[in-house]
Design a protein around this motif. Structure first.
Motif, mmCIF file in Angstrom:
data_model
loop_
_atom_site.group_PDB
_atom_site.id
_atom_site.type_symbol
_atom_site.label_atom_id
_atom_site.label_comp_id
_atom_site.label_asym_id
_atom_site.label_seq_id
_atom_site.Cartn_x
_atom_site.Cartn_y
_atom_site.Cartn_z
ATOM 1 N N VAL A 1 -11.215 58.554 -19.775
ATOM 2 C CA VAL A 1 -12.508 58.814 -20.402
ATOM 3 C C VAL A 1 -12.785 57.989 -21.656
ATOM 4 O O VAL A 1 -13.922 57.528 -21.834
ATOM 5 N N PRO A 2 -11.833 57.779 -22.577
ATOM 6 C CA PRO A 2 -12.166 57.057 -23.818
ATOM 7 C C PRO A 2 -12.869 55.717 -23.609
ATOM 8 O O PRO A 2 -13.902 55.457 -24.258
ATOM 9 N N PRO A 3 -12.374 54.815 -22.734
ATOM 10 C CA PRO A 3 -13.107 53.558 -22.549
ATOM 11 C C PRO A 3 -14.488 53.748 -21.932
ATOM 12 O O PRO A 3 -15.412 52.983 -22.216
ATOM 13 N N ARG B 1 -10.386 47.633 -16.171
ATOM 14 C CA ARG B 1 -9.899 46.844 -17.305
ATOM 15 C C ARG B 1 -8.953 47.659 -18.193
ATOM 16 O O ARG B 1 -8.075 47.096 -18.847
ATOM 17 N N SER B 2 -9.147 48.978 -18.213
ATOM 18 C CA SER B 2 -8.377 49.815 -19.139
ATOM 19 C C SER B 2 -7.042 50.267 -18.577
ATOM 20 O O SER B 2 -6.183 50.744 -19.325
ATOM 21 N N GLU C 1 -20.478 49.144 -13.240
ATOM 22 C CA GLU C 1 -20.057 48.859 -14.611
ATOM 23 C C GLU C 1 -18.966 49.826 -15.062
ATOM 24 O O GLU C 1 -17.980 49.425 -15.694
ATOM 25 N N ALA C 2 -19.123 51.105 -14.727
ATOM 26 C CA ALA C 2 -18.108 52.083 -15.104
ATOM 27 C C ALA C 2 -16.788 51.783 -14.399
ATOM 28 O O ALA C 2 -15.708 51.892 -15.004
#
Length: 293
Positions: free
Chosen positions: A108-110, A291-292, A284-285
């Protein structure tokens, strides 16, 4: 029936805290005020709501039966307040998001960071807890949207968000799983339930079980070789890449436990919640997540 919100708030505060004194501290009122509100509520309902337990109190069967409805009353009113405020000031919307621990720590943070760049005026209040907390907040409408496992029993609506695999990991592959301690999350965790089912299926006898609670504590214990655990691959992706932890081949794993976006029962979500839900579905999400991890 003349039940007031003050009475409901006092009742729930006493139930969750286990004492009138603690409830008064939470509500920033006097103990006599809390006692009077709970007593008035009991008279209106015609039942006894609490009974003594040591130095505190616990709900009676009648109190336990009433509690989910009290939770829903406050949840619906909070949703109504948010809807009214959003209609008047849509640029300052508030979204109450609740998610399971692993998603809250690693997923969730990113996503929140990316969404803040798209919608800087939207304020997202994040609560992280176990599966039981997520389901409870959504069913009582104390949250607008959740991220967790598959919706239980059709009570909550939702859609799949991301594949999630549960794997057994340790600092090294043990010679004997039955003689190796297994590290568990706390009660109410979906991963703990999955671990308990796995151990039953493996028929390992009675291996040593150590409850450490959080993913962080479990990973620290794994790093010193304290045992093995069943955990989301996302939670240990970096450790598996750098070789500080290894995946342990165990029958029945990896387990597929995809994360879902979940909604409370009832009417349609507010426009801001719909917009955030649409973002979570977007390419996008997914790029942000990839990436995270």
């Amino acid at each position: 029936m003349a039940i007031t919100l003050t009475q409901i708030r006092a009742f729930l505060a006493v139930k969750h805290s286990g004492s009138v004194q603690a409830a008064a501290g939470q509500l920033l009122v006097s103990q006599p005020s809390v006692s009077a509100a709970v007593a008035a509520l009991a008279r209106e309902l015609g039942v006894t709501l609490f009974e003594r337990q040591g130095r505190g109190v616990r709900p009676t069967e009648a109190g336990e039966a009433f509690a989910p409805f009290a939770d829903q009353v406050l949840g619906v009113l909070e949703q109504g307040r948010d809807a009214a405020q959003e209609a008047a000031r849509p640029e300052n919307s508030v979204i109450r998001l609740v998610c399971v621990n692993t998603a809250g720590e690693y997923l969730v943070p990113p996503l929140l960071q990316a969404y803040r760049q798209l919608q800087p005026g939207v304020h997202i209040m994040l609560e992280v807890g176990n599966r039981a907390t997520v389901v409870g907040r959504l069913e009582s409408r104390r949250a607008d949207i959740g991220i967790g496992g598959r919706p239980p029993g059709g009570r909550l609506r939702g859609f799949p968000l991301l594949d999630n695999q549960l794997v057994v990991v340790g600092r090294e592959v043990p010679a004997d799983l039955a003689a190796t301690p297994w590290l568990l999350r706390g009660e109410g965790s979906g991963t703990r339930l999955a671990t308990e089912r796995l151990l039953m299926d493996l028929e390992l006898g009675s291996p040593e079980l150590l409850t450490l609670g959080s993913n962080g504590a479990i990973k620290q214990a794994l790093a010193i070789g304290l045992g093995v655990t069943l955990i989301s691959r996302h939670a240990v992706a970096r450790e598996l890449r750098d070789g500080s932890l290894v995946q342990v081949p165990v029958r029945g794993t990896p387990m597929k436990r995809p994360w879902h976006v979940l909604f409370p029962p009832g009417g349609p979500p507010r426009p801001s919640v719909q917009a955030f839900s649409g973002f979570l579905r977007s390419a996008e999400a997914r790029e942000v997540i990839e990436r995270s991890l």
